[in-house]
Design a protein around this motif. Structure first.
Motif, PDB file in Angstrom:
ATOM      1  N   ARG A 446      44.792  37.877   8.120  1.00  0.00           N
ATOM      2  CA  ARG A 446      45.688  37.281   9.100  1.00  0.00           C
ATOM      3  C   ARG A 446      46.101  35.883   8.649  1.00  0.00           C
ATOM      4  O   ARG A 446      45.257  35.096   8.195  1.00  0.00           O
ATOM      5  CB  ARG A 446      45.002  37.210  10.463  1.00  0.00           C
ATOM      6  N   PRO A 447      47.389  35.547   8.777  1.00  0.00           N
ATOM      7  CA  PRO A 447      47.839  34.203   8.360  1.00  0.00           C
ATOM      8  C   PRO A 447      47.154  33.110   9.174  1.00  0.00           C
ATOM      9  O   PRO A 447      46.899  33.265  10.369  1.00  0.00           O
ATOM     10  CB  PRO A 447      49.354  34.241   8.616  1.00  0.00           C
ATOM     11  N   ARG A 448      46.847  31.999   8.506  1.00  0.00           N
ATOM     12  CA  ARG A 448      46.168  30.887   9.163  1.00  0.00           C
ATOM     13  C   ARG A 448      47.100  30.189  10.142  1.00  0.00           C
ATOM     14  O   ARG A 448      48.278  29.976   9.864  1.00  0.00           O
ATOM     15  CB  ARG A 448      45.675  29.885   8.123  1.00  0.00           C
ATOM     16  N   GLY A 449      46.551  29.851  11.280  1.00  0.00           N
ATOM     17  CA  GLY A 449      47.297  29.104  12.279  1.00  0.00           C
ATOM     18  C   GLY A 449      48.212  29.932  13.140  1.00  0.00           C
ATOM     19  O   GLY A 449      48.937  29.387  13.960  1.00  0.00           O
ATOM     20  N   ARG A 450      48.193  31.231  12.978  1.00  0.00           N
ATOM     21  CA  ARG A 450      49.085  32.080  13.758  1.00  0.00           C
ATOM     22  C   ARG A 450      48.261  32.847  14.787  1.00  0.00           C
ATOM     23  O   ARG A 450      47.280  33.503  14.452  1.00  0.00           O
ATOM     24  CB  ARG A 450      49.819  33.055  12.856  1.00  0.00           C
ATOM     25  N   THR A 451      48.652  32.755  16.031  1.00  0.00           N
ATOM     26  CA  THR A 451      47.950  33.451  17.111  1.00  0.00           C
ATOM     27  C   THR A 451      48.824  34.599  17.614  1.00  0.00           C
ATOM     28  O   THR A 451      50.051  34.473  17.711  1.00  0.00           O
ATOM     29  CB  THR A 451      47.631  32.486  18.264  1.00  0.00           C
ATOM     30  N   SER A 452      48.196  35.679  17.949  1.00  0.00           N
ATOM     31  CA  SER A 452      48.921  36.836  18.466  1.00  0.00           C
ATOM     32  C   SER A 452      49.051  36.748  19.979  1.00  0.00           C
ATOM     33  O   SER A 452      48.196  36.177  20.671  1.00  0.00           O
ATOM     34  CB  SER A 452      48.186  38.129  18.092  1.00  0.00           C
ATOM     35  N   THR A 453      50.107  37.274  20.496  1.00  0.00           N
ATOM     36  CA  THR A 453      50.327  37.292  21.942  1.00  0.00           C
ATOM     37  C   THR A 453      49.475  38.379  22.584  1.00  0.00           C
ATOM     38  O   THR A 453      49.148  39.386  21.948  1.00  0.00           O
ATOM     39  CB  THR A 453      51.809  37.551  22.249  1.00  0.00           C
ATOM     40  N   PRO A 454      49.085  38.197  23.828  1.00  0.00           N
ATOM     41  CA  PRO A 454      48.276  39.224  24.495  1.00  0.00           C
ATOM     42  C   PRO A 454      49.029  40.551  24.585  1.00  0.00           C
ATOM     43  O   PRO A 454      50.254  40.591  24.760  1.00  0.00           O
ATOM     44  CB  PRO A 454      48.024  38.634  25.874  1.00  0.00           C
ATOM     45  N   ALA A 455      48.301  41.619  24.434  1.00  0.00           N
ATOM     46  CA  ALA A 455      48.906  42.949  24.532  1.00  0.00           C
ATOM     47  C   ALA A 455      49.351  43.215  25.967  1.00  0.00           C
ATOM     48  O   ALA A 455      48.694  42.786  26.921  1.00  0.00           O
ATOM     49  CB  ALA A 455      47.908  44.015  24.084  1.00  0.00           C
ATOM     50  N   PRO A 456      50.478  43.887  26.140  1.00  0.00           N
ATOM     51  CA  PRO A 456      50.940  44.172  27.503  1.00  0.00           C
ATOM     52  C   PRO A 456      50.013  45.128  28.227  1.00  0.00           C
ATOM     53  O   PRO A 456      49.399  46.010  27.632  1.00  0.00           O
ATOM     54  CB  PRO A 456      52.327  44.798  27.274  1.00  0.00           C
ATOM     55  N   ARG A 457      49.907  44.947  29.544  1.00  0.00           N
ATOM     56  CA  ARG A 457      49.092  45.814  30.389  1.00  0.00           C
ATOM     57  C   ARG A 457      49.971  46.879  31.014  1.00  0.00           C
ATOM     58  O   ARG A 457      51.112  46.619  31.384  1.00  0.00           O
ATOM     59  CB  ARG A 457      48.400  45.021  31.494  1.00  0.00           C
ATOM     60  N   HIS A 458      49.425  48.073  31.132  1.00  0.00           N
ATOM     61  CA  HIS A 458      50.182  49.189  31.693  1.00  0.00           C
ATOM     62  C   HIS A 458      49.419  49.765  32.889  1.00  0.00           C
ATOM     63  O   HIS A 458      48.228  50.088  32.769  1.00  0.00           O
ATOM     64  CB  HIS A 458      50.388  50.294  30.646  1.00  0.00           C
ATOM     65  N   PRO A 459      50.072  49.882  34.033  1.00  0.00           N
ATOM     66  CA  PRO A 459      49.385  50.476  35.188  1.00  0.00           C
ATOM     67  C   PRO A 459      49.194  51.975  34.989  1.00  0.00           C
ATOM     68  O   PRO A 459      49.871  52.618  34.189  1.00  0.00           O
ATOM     69  CB  PRO A 459      50.340  50.191  36.350  1.00  0.00           C
ATOM     70  N   VAL A 460      48.258  52.510  35.727  1.00  0.00           N
ATOM     71  CA  VAL A 460      48.004  53.950  35.667  1.00  0.00           C
ATOM     72  C   VAL A 460      49.128  54.670  36.389  1.00  0.00           C
ATOM     73  O   VAL A 460      49.494  54.317  37.518  1.00  0.00           O
ATOM     74  CB  VAL A 460      46.652  54.294  36.306  1.00  0.00           C
ATOM     75  N   GLY A 461      49.710  55.666  35.717  1.00  0.00           N
ATOM     76  CA  GLY A 461      50.814  56.410  36.309  1.00  0.00           C
ATOM     77  C   GLY A 461      50.366  57.246  37.486  1.00  0.00           C
ATOM     78  O   GLY A 461      49.198  57.605  37.628  1.00  0.00           O
ATOM     79  N   LYS A 462      51.322  57.545  38.329  1.00  0.00           N
ATOM     80  CA  LYS A 462      51.065  58.367  39.497  1.00  0.00           C
ATOM     81  C   LYS A 462      51.927  59.611  39.421  1.00  0.00           C
ATOM     82  O   LYS A 462      52.872  59.696  38.651  1.00  0.00           O
ATOM     83  CB  LYS A 462      51.366  57.602  40.790  1.00  0.00           C
ATOM     84  N   LYS A 463      51.582  60.582  40.250  1.00  0.00           N
ATOM     85  CA  LYS A 463      52.362  61.807  40.306  1.00  0.00           C
ATOM     86  C   LYS A 463      53.748  61.516  40.849  1.00  0.00           C
ATOM     87  O   LYS A 463      53.968  60.544  41.582  1.00  0.00           O
ATOM     88  CB  LYS A 463      51.658  62.845  41.180  1.00  0.00           C
ATOM     89  N   GLN A 464      54.692  62.394  40.505  1.00  0.00           N
ATOM     90  CA  GLN A 464      56.054  62.216  40.971  1.00  0.00           C
ATOM     91  C   GLN A 464      56.109  62.288  42.487  1.00  0.00           C
ATOM     92  O   GLN A 464      55.443  63.110  43.117  1.00  0.00           O
ATOM     93  CB  GLN A 464      56.954  63.291  40.379  1.00  0.00           C
ATOM     94  N   GLN A 465      56.896  61.384  43.058  1.00  0.00           N
ATOM     95  CA  GLN A 465      57.071  61.395  44.495  1.00  0.00           C
ATOM     96  C   GLN A 465      57.948  62.564  44.918  1.00  0.00           C
ATOM     97  O   GLN A 465      58.968  62.853  44.293  1.00  0.00           O
ATOM     98  CB  GLN A 465      57.709  60.069  44.955  1.00  0.00           C
ATOM     99  N   LYS A 466      57.522  63.245  45.962  1.00  0.00           N
ATOM    100  CA  LYS A 466      58.308  64.369  46.450  1.00  0.00           C
ATOM    101  C   LYS A 466      59.578  63.869  47.110  1.00  0.00           C
ATOM    102  O   LYS A 466      59.602  62.825  47.769  1.00  0.00           O
ATOM    103  CB  LYS A 466      57.488  65.179  47.459  1.00  0.00           C
ATOM    104  N   LYS A 467      60.638  64.604  46.917  1.00  0.00           N
ATOM    105  CA  LYS A 467      61.918  64.212  47.489  1.00  0.00           C
ATOM    106  C   LYS A 467      61.902  64.407  48.995  1.00  0.00           C
ATOM    107  O   LYS A 467      61.129  65.195  49.545  1.00  0.00           O
ATOM    108  CB  LYS A 467      63.040  65.040  46.855  1.00  0.00           C
ATOM    109  N   ASP A 468      62.805  63.665  49.637  1.00  0.00           N
ATOM    110  CA  ASP A 468      62.904  63.809  51.089  1.00  0.00           C
ATOM    111  C   ASP A 468      63.353  65.214  51.435  1.00  0.00           C
ATOM    112  O   ASP A 468      64.318  65.738  50.885  1.00  0.00           O
ATOM    113  CB  ASP A 468      63.903  62.796  51.662  1.00  0.00           C
ATOM    114  N   MET A 469      62.636  65.815  52.364  1.00  0.00           N
ATOM    115  CA  MET A 469      62.914  67.193  52.745  1.00  0.00           C
ATOM    116  C   MET A 469      63.214  67.247  54.242  1.00  0.00           C
ATOM    117  O   MET A 469      62.783  66.360  55.009  1.00  0.00           O
ATOM    118  CB  MET A 469      61.710  68.087  52.425  1.00  0.00           C
TER     119      MET A 469
END
Length: 479
Positions: A446-469
């Motif tokens: 790794r190059p000296r003096g270079r810091t990496s940015t934090p990795a992005p966080r991803h929420p846990v996916g949910k099931k598809q919402q049912k359409k209005d019936m």
């Protein structure tokens, strides 16, 4: 004479295994050498796979652990070609050449991987308190051919990862259709052969799947809830006044024996594990369709999908558990066209897939790596499927290298674990198509003096919402 036949069978088995290994190597289009040696390391490890870096210490893995992670991150597998290679292998069949394929979902738990995208809430009962039933992870739907008898072997053919935006019904239908096309192309299913039987556990909408696959040469067999209500075919309209003819006949409540008519078929017998078994079936029954769930987007009038109900009652269950009623749905409505005793025995063979999942995870290390992206997980899953296929082909070549406390097994009863113990000897005979690694020097780091940015966080996916019936009574939901 017998020794000559055994030698010929051994030579043929070696040739079949060698062909598959070469074909598998051809499916690895990028980082092929590292991916192939990683698969060999999984097969030749002295014990269960506990981590990826430990695999780099195996003699068959001639590269460092950095090349291993680089292969999983940057490598590429021609999945279509590998699927065809798996479909071309010899598959277990019934006596009438019928193929029985189990379909089920197994989770790859990733509860703490906040930086890994496309996670879902996977069904997994917790063993600590029995309350939490889901865990964040990557669910994989696996299709595997089932054998005709009691065995811990299956024939995995396909694996598909379910994403947050995927409809499980559409994914299942697409997976079955694509698998049928490959079986036709590989000559595994020919015109005139019995329809391919797909066996599923509870959790699948079997009625909807039956309707969507009505044009395909398939039959579906799966478990349904014991509180459902079915209906017989509608008869003539009562009375002399004109009106709309009825759509449903007599009510059939699965939980109410008083509503059960005389069964179309009935079979009794003695099972080695369950004692006395009583199996009954009723044909041409259908559920009342409802424009909810998977039927919400159906165009036109909802169809009546008929099938056969199979009820199984046993004397006792292993572990002194109270037996509960088991209800199965078979997509063929003609109950007299098949043997009811054979149906429930085929359904019990579905649990062989659970043995395969356990072997994948506990021995081959399916869920051991802590990979960042789901694409890396897909590559690892396909490597495990290719490794298991090699164990299937090596069954006639393996010896029973049992422990002192284990019972001896005949060659036709060897388990996947015992075949894996003898695979290093077989691998030395076969050799490897992978190229010898070139001499390299350590990278600059790794190059000296270079810091990496934090990795992005991803929420846990949910099931598809049912359409209005529409609400019951015809009133539309207000927006």
């Amino acid at each position: 004479m017998d020794s000559l036949q055994d030698d010929a069978a051994r030579v043929e088995a070696l040739a079949a295994l060698s062909r598959f290994r070469r074909e598998f190597y051809s499916c690895l289009t990028l980082r092929a050498d590292a991916l192939f040696e990683l698969t060999d390391a999984v097969l030749c490890a002295g014990g269960p796979v506990v981590s990826l870096p430990e695999l780099s210490l195996e003699a068959v893995h001639r590269r460092g652990h950095g090349a291993m992670y680089d292969a999983l991150a940057q490598g590429h597998i021609n999945v279509s070609r590998l699927r065809m290679a798996l479909a071309g292998l010899e598959l277990p069949r019934e006596a009438d050449r019928q193929l029985s394929i189990a379909l089920d979902v197994t989770p790859w738990p990733r509860p703490d991987a906040e930086c890994s995208p496309q996670r879902l809430h996977c069904h997994r009962p917790c063993r600590c308190d029995g309350v939490r039933q889901t865990i964040p992870g990557w669910p994989y739907q696996v299709a595997a051919a089932l054998g005709g008898g009691r065995s811990s072997w299956t024939g995995p053919l396909d694996a598909v990862r379910l994403g947050p935006e995927d409809d499980p019904i559409e994914v299942t239908v697409t997976q079955i259709r694509d698998l049928l096309a490959r079986l036709r192309e590989a000559g595994q299913w020919l015109e005139g052969d019995p329809d391919v039987l797909f066996v599923m556990d509870s959790g699948y909408d079997l009625v909807r799947l039956t309707w969507l696959l009505r044009e395909e040469p398939v039959r579906l067999l799966g478990r349904i809830r014991a509180d459902r209500v079915m209906y017989a075919p509608a008869g003539k309209r009562r009375g002399t006044w004109p009106g709309r003819p009825p759509r449903h006949g007599a009510e059939f409540r699965l939980a109410d024996p008083a509503t059960h008519p005389t069964p179309t078929q009935e079979s009794t017998g003695i099972h080695e594990r369950f004692g006395e078994v009583l199996a009954r079936c009723w044909g041409h029954l259908h559920p009342k369709p409802d424009r909810r769930g998977s039927w919400a987007d159906h165009q036109g009038e909802l169809p009546l999908v008929e099938g056969t109900l199979v009820h199984l009652a046993v004397d006792h269950l292993p572990g002194n558990r109270d037996p509960k009623p088991l209800w199965l749905w078979h997509s063929d409505p003609d109950a007299t066209a098949h043997d009811v005793d054979r149906l429930w025995r085929i359904f019990l063979r579905r649990f062989d897939l659970e043995h395969t999942f356990r072997f994948f995870k506990q021995t081959l290390g399916l869920t051991r790596p802590r990979l960042r992206t789901p694409e890396q997980g897909d590559r690892w899953v396909w490597l495990i499927l290719a490794a298991y296929a090699q164990l299937r082909l090596a069954r006639p070549l393996a010896e029973d290298l049992r422990r002192a406390w284990e019972k001896p097994l005949t060659p036709d009863r060897l388990t996947p674990g015992r075949v894996r113990r003898g695979y290093p000897r077989i691998r030395r005979i076969l050799g490897t198509p992978a190229n010898t690694p070139k001499a390299t020097h350590p990278g600059p780091g790794r190059p000296r003096g270079r810091t990496s940015t934090p990795a992005p966080r991803h929420p846990v996916g949910k099931k598809q919402q049912k359409k209005d019936m529409p609400r019951r009574g015809g009133a539309e939901k207000k927006t």
